[in-house]
Design an enzyme around this catalytic site. Sequence first.
Site, PDB file in Angstrom:
ATOM      1  N   GLY A   1      43.302  39.366  36.056  1.00  0.00           N
ATOM      2  CA  GLY A   1      43.453  39.962  37.333  1.00  0.00           C
ATOM      3  C   GLY A   1      42.773  41.357  37.377  1.00  0.00           C
ATOM      4  O   GLY A   1      42.599  41.778  38.286  1.00  0.00           O
TER       5      GLY A   1
ATOM      6  N   ASP B   1      39.159  41.071  37.905  1.00  0.00           N
ATOM      7  CA  ASP B   1      38.992  40.817  39.382  1.00  0.00           C
ATOM      8  C   ASP B   1      39.083  42.371  40.117  1.00  0.00           C
ATOM      9  O   ASP B   1      38.327  42.589  41.159  1.00  0.00           O
ATOM     10  CB  ASP B   1      40.154  40.082  39.777  1.00  0.00           C
TER      11      ASP B   1
ATOM     12  N   ASP C   1      39.280  32.927  39.995  1.00  0.00           N
ATOM     13  CA  ASP C   1      39.190  32.662  41.346  1.00  0.00           C
ATOM     14  C   ASP C   1      39.538  33.842  42.158  1.00  0.00           C
ATOM     15  O   ASP C   1      39.389  33.656  43.527  1.00  0.00           O
ATOM     16  CB  ASP C   1      39.920  31.098  41.787  1.00  0.00           C
TER      17      ASP C   1
ATOM     18  N   GLU D   1      41.120  34.202  32.041  1.00  0.00           N
ATOM     19  CA  GLU D   1      41.446  32.785  32.952  1.00  0.00           C
ATOM     20  C   GLU D   1      40.986  31.537  32.228  1.00  0.00           C
ATOM     21  O   GLU D   1      41.991  30.480  32.189  1.00  0.00           O
ATOM     22  CB  GLU D   1      40.831  32.740  34.128  1.00  0.00           C
TER      23      GLU D   1
ATOM     24  N   ILE E   1      47.434  38.614  36.056  1.00  0.00           N
ATOM     25  CA  ILE E   1      48.506  37.967  36.826  1.00  0.00           C
ATOM     26  C   ILE E   1      49.639  37.903  36.294  1.00  0.00           C
ATOM     27  O   ILE E   1      49.814  37.292  35.234  1.00  0.00           O
ATOM     28  CB  ILE E   1      47.943  36.823  37.847  1.00  0.00           C
TER      29      ILE E   1
END
Length: 277
Positions: free
Chosen positions: A127, A130, A158, A150, A69
């Site tokens: 990310g 993810d 999350d 993270e 991110i």
Amino acid sequence: MEKFKTLEIVRASSTSAVFHLRLNRPSSRNALSPDSFAELPLALSSLDRNPDALVVVLSGSGHHFCSGIDLAALDSIASGSSPPSGDRGRAGERHRRHIKYLQDAVTAIERCRKPVIAAVHGACVGGGVDIATACDVRYCTEDAFFSVKEVDLAITADLGTLQRLPSIVGYGNATELALTGRRVSGSEAKELGLVSRVFGSKRELDDGVRVIAEEIASKSPMAVTGTKAVLLKSRDMSVDQGLDYVATWNSAMLLSDDLTEAISAHTQKRKPVFAKL
């Protein structure tokens, strides 16, 4: 073809049912910006609706798949969690809605009826993991590396990794990777089951994934999309519930023209030709 700020959609060829969805911020190592989260579900929805598309290959432009991110996006989360009133309850509710919005952008990969193949090279961090774990199949290069980063940024991941990774690599392995944030090489990713195959170079990855994607795209669209749907649904069900779900699915979908064509082609020893989805 739609135009995006952070993404690029390219059809493999004018006759191919394989479409490439590329994260397209190479100067930022394809870090996920606020625009990325807005555009990803739009792009996947477009591919889902496109009758010419049957398989999606998700990759990154430049030297990396995705570095995680963007720090600007993290800043927006932090600043957006403090409304003028100073009400911590309202701040928390607002923050939760924003996290759900980001989660929804990643889950759009699963919502797309067409299988999405992740072709990972270079960094796949935070990310990026993810996104990769939300894909249906994953391949990578030898020099690729993965990190559930993270924890090193004082964040509990999350956007889906903690929910999807355990079913891919096992609970114990997922726990160790998430708590340490350590770097996993392409070869170790294969050992863990995170990827299905490792290629020697980016060119070999692109060529190998193209062959696999085209093979999937040659199959019955009804069977391919049904297989993805049933696998995803069964992931969160008991075996008995999963069997009941697929029985219901096939009671509605099995008797399609694709079944007739597949049997006919097999009898006539020819390649089947299926209608678009």
